[in-house]
Write an enzyme that holds these catalytic residues in place. Structure first.
Site, short mmCIF file in Angstrom:
data_model
loop_
_atom_site.label_atom_id
_atom_site.label_comp_id
_atom_site.label_asym_id
_atom_site.label_seq_id
_atom_site.Cartn_x
_atom_site.Cartn_y
_atom_site.Cartn_z
N ASP A 3 9.14 2.73 0.16
CA ASP A 3 8.06 3.37 0.92
C ASP A 3 8.23 2.94 2.37
O ASP A 3 7.82 1.85 2.78
CB ASP A 3 6.71 2.93 0.36
CG ASP A 3 5.54 3.47 1.18
OD1 ASP A 3 5.80 4.11 2.23
OD2 ASP A 3 4.38 3.26 0.79
N LYS A 24 3.59 8.60 9.14
CA LYS A 24 3.35 7.96 10.44
C LYS A 24 4.32 8.43 11.54
O LYS A 24 4.17 9.54 12.00
CB LYS A 24 3.31 6.44 10.26
CG LYS A 24 2.15 6.10 9.30
CD LYS A 24 1.77 4.66 9.18
CE LYS A 24 0.46 4.54 8.42
NZ LYS A 24 0.50 3.82 7.18
N TYR A 77 0.84 -1.20 0.00
CA TYR A 77 0.00 0.00 0.00
C TYR A 77 0.87 1.25 0.00
O TYR A 77 1.83 1.33 0.77
CB TYR A 77 -0.90 0.01 1.24
CG TYR A 77 -1.84 1.19 1.32
CD1 TYR A 77 -2.85 1.36 0.37
CD2 TYR A 77 -1.72 2.13 2.33
CE1 TYR A 77 -3.72 2.43 0.44
CE2 TYR A 77 -2.59 3.21 2.41
CZ TYR A 77 -3.59 3.37 1.46
OH TYR A 77 -4.46 4.43 1.53
C1 LIG Z 1 -0.08 4.32 5.81
C2 LIG Z 1 0.75 4.10 4.61
C3 LIG Z 1 0.72 4.97 3.52
C4 LIG Z 1 -0.27 6.11 3.42
O1 LIG Z 1 -0.05 7.08 4.38
P1 LIG Z 1 -1.27 8.09 4.73
O2 LIG Z 1 -0.66 9.01 5.73
O3 LIG Z 1 -2.36 7.24 5.27
O4 LIG Z 1 -1.64 8.77 3.48
C5 LIG Z 1 1.60 4.76 2.48
N1 LIG Z 1 2.46 3.75 2.52
C6 LIG Z 1 2.53 2.87 3.54
C7 LIG Z 1 3.54 1.78 3.52
C8 LIG Z 1 1.67 3.00 4.61
O5 LIG Z 1 1.70 2.11 5.60
#
Ligand SMILES: *Cc1c(COP(=O)(O)O)cnc(C)c1O
Length: 427
Positions: free
Chosen positions: A239, A267, A144
């Protein structure tokens, strides 16, 4: 447990907010039942609107790595708020947090702050395209990267063809530039690169997947991607929105010893306020506006409250001790959960790396999206509600990891293992 007030609040919310929530996974659709409305939280505990206390294993999906309402972070935000909350002009604290982040994370010279992980990943891909002057990207099924159009893609017909949109509103035109690969499958990536010679700008992935359960990379997988990128003039984008400042001071890059070309954060880096960031070496970052031609901007980017929270958080994390402590706690939980699940003859696989852990109700190894999807969802639903009833809050979806926070005590972990023992007998 009683959820009377949560239920009433949910009904009220549904009238004016789609599905009653501002982010779909909160809605309990995967497990059934009514989402719990939280009133406040402190350390490892959530206190809900009905007066229940829950041991928290989500930590706001990652950010609250030191527990909720952590004093140094809260105080930094309060002090900053008194001086104004947004200016749209540069502030010194932006440089301070950038300097600290650059010192903690390997292989980056400059960092740009945004407001979410979604924005970070979206901007990283634009930068990779602008830098390489190529248009296609490779992403992995089950990883994601936020909800921007390029990432809401599922496998098309045949593994080496274009992806197709997996949400209405994403155009076929966008989908054709995202190629979908299988996590932990290097040959699959090689085939995609071969079939799209000189067209791929970047490969983006979670270096340790956290959004299909916790799936660590197999030995050689990241090394192989690094090599494929080097030989094909492709940028490797990690990511690290989940893994950054969680698996180690320097994230997965440090823990696993692999250098990415662009790294995305979110995060933890915001200490619980809305923050994302992306970073790279000078040669890449200097392509961004106003230095270079790749446009990216934000009215509230580098917001002083967000930067104060993030800076206070990163200062707390600028030592190896906290990661070692988290690692030990998670290992302890892992061993305890495995022991009671086995004793109760529940088919399971537990994946873990650092403070990310997931319990899958299947026997075979979970290494990618397909194997993760084989977990028994009915068992998971029962497990989720059983644990909740015992006062343990895990993510309301079988495709999520648990994220430990360092405020958890060994007593909390023992209670969690006992709860799992009790619930296992009902599965
Ligand atoms: C949570 C998450 C996102 C998205 O971040 P948001 O602040 O919710 O837009 C992107 N990549 C990873 C790996 C994530 O866990």
């Amino acid at each position: 447990m009683i959820y009377k007030r949560s239920s009433a609040l949910f009904v009220e919310a549904e009238q004016v907010i789609p599905g009653g929530v501002n982010s779909p996974v909160r809605a309990f659709k995967a497990v059934g039942g009514t989402p719990i409305f939280v009133k406040e939280a402190k350390g490892a505990y959530l206190y809900d609107e009905d007066g229940n206390t829950l041991i928290d294993y989500i930590a706001s999906w990652g950010p609250m790595i030191l527990g909720h309402a952590h004093e140094p972070v809260i105080n930094a935000v309060i002090e900053k708020a008194k001086k104004g909350t947004s200016f749209g002009m540069p502030t010194e604290i932006e440089t301070k947090i950038a300097e600290l982040a650059v010192s903690m994370v390997p292989n980056i010279d400059k960092i740009r702050f945004v407001n979410s992980g979604t924005e970070a990943c979206m901007s990283a891909v634009r930068l990779a395209r602008g830098y390489t002057k190529k248009e296609k990207i490779i992403k992995f099924a089950g990883c994601y990267h936020g909800h921007s159009d390029s990432f809401l893609i599922q496998a098309g017909s045949g593994a080496v063809t274009f992806g197709s949109p997996n949400s209405p509103g994403v155009t076929k035109g966008t989908a054709k530039d995202t190629l979908l690969a299988t996590y932990n499958d290097l040959d699959n990536v090689k085939a995609l690169i071969e079939a799209n010679k000189d067209e791929i700008a970047c490969i983006i992935l979670e270096p340790v997947a956290g959004n299909m359960g916790c799936i660590p990379p197999k030995p050689g997988f990241l090394e192989g991607l690094r090599m494929l990128c080097d030989t094909n003039n492709i940028l490797l984008v990690f990511d690290e929105v989940m893994t950054g400042f969680r698996l180690a001071k320097g994230g997965a890059q440090e823990l696993l010893g692999i250098d990415a070309d662009i790294v995305c954060f979110g995060k933890v880096i915001g200490g619980g306020l809305p923050v994302g960031a992306f970073a790279a070496r000078n040669e890449i970052m200097n392509h961004l506006a106003p230095l270079g031609p790749v446009y990216q901007a934000g009215t509230l980017s580098g917001n002083p409250l967000a930067m104060a929270a993030g800076l206070a958080m990163l200062k707390e994390l600028n030592s190896d001790d906290v990661f070692e402590s988290l690692n030990k706690k998670t290992q302890y939980l892992h061993e305890g959960l495995a022991r009671v699940l086995k004793a109760n003859n529940v088919n399971h696989t537990i994946n873990r790396l650092g403070s990310m852990i997931s319990v899958h109700f299947c026997e075979e190894e979970v290494v990618d999206f397909e194997t993760s999807a084989k977990g028994n969802n009915d068992t998971f639903k029962k497990f989720f509600h059983g644990m909740l009833n015992e006062g343990v809050y895990i993510a309301p979806s079988a495709f999520e990891s648990w994220f430990l926070n360092d405020a958890l005590s060994y007593e909390d972990l023992d209670k969690t293992i006992e709860a799992c023992d009790k619930v296992s007998k009902t599965l």
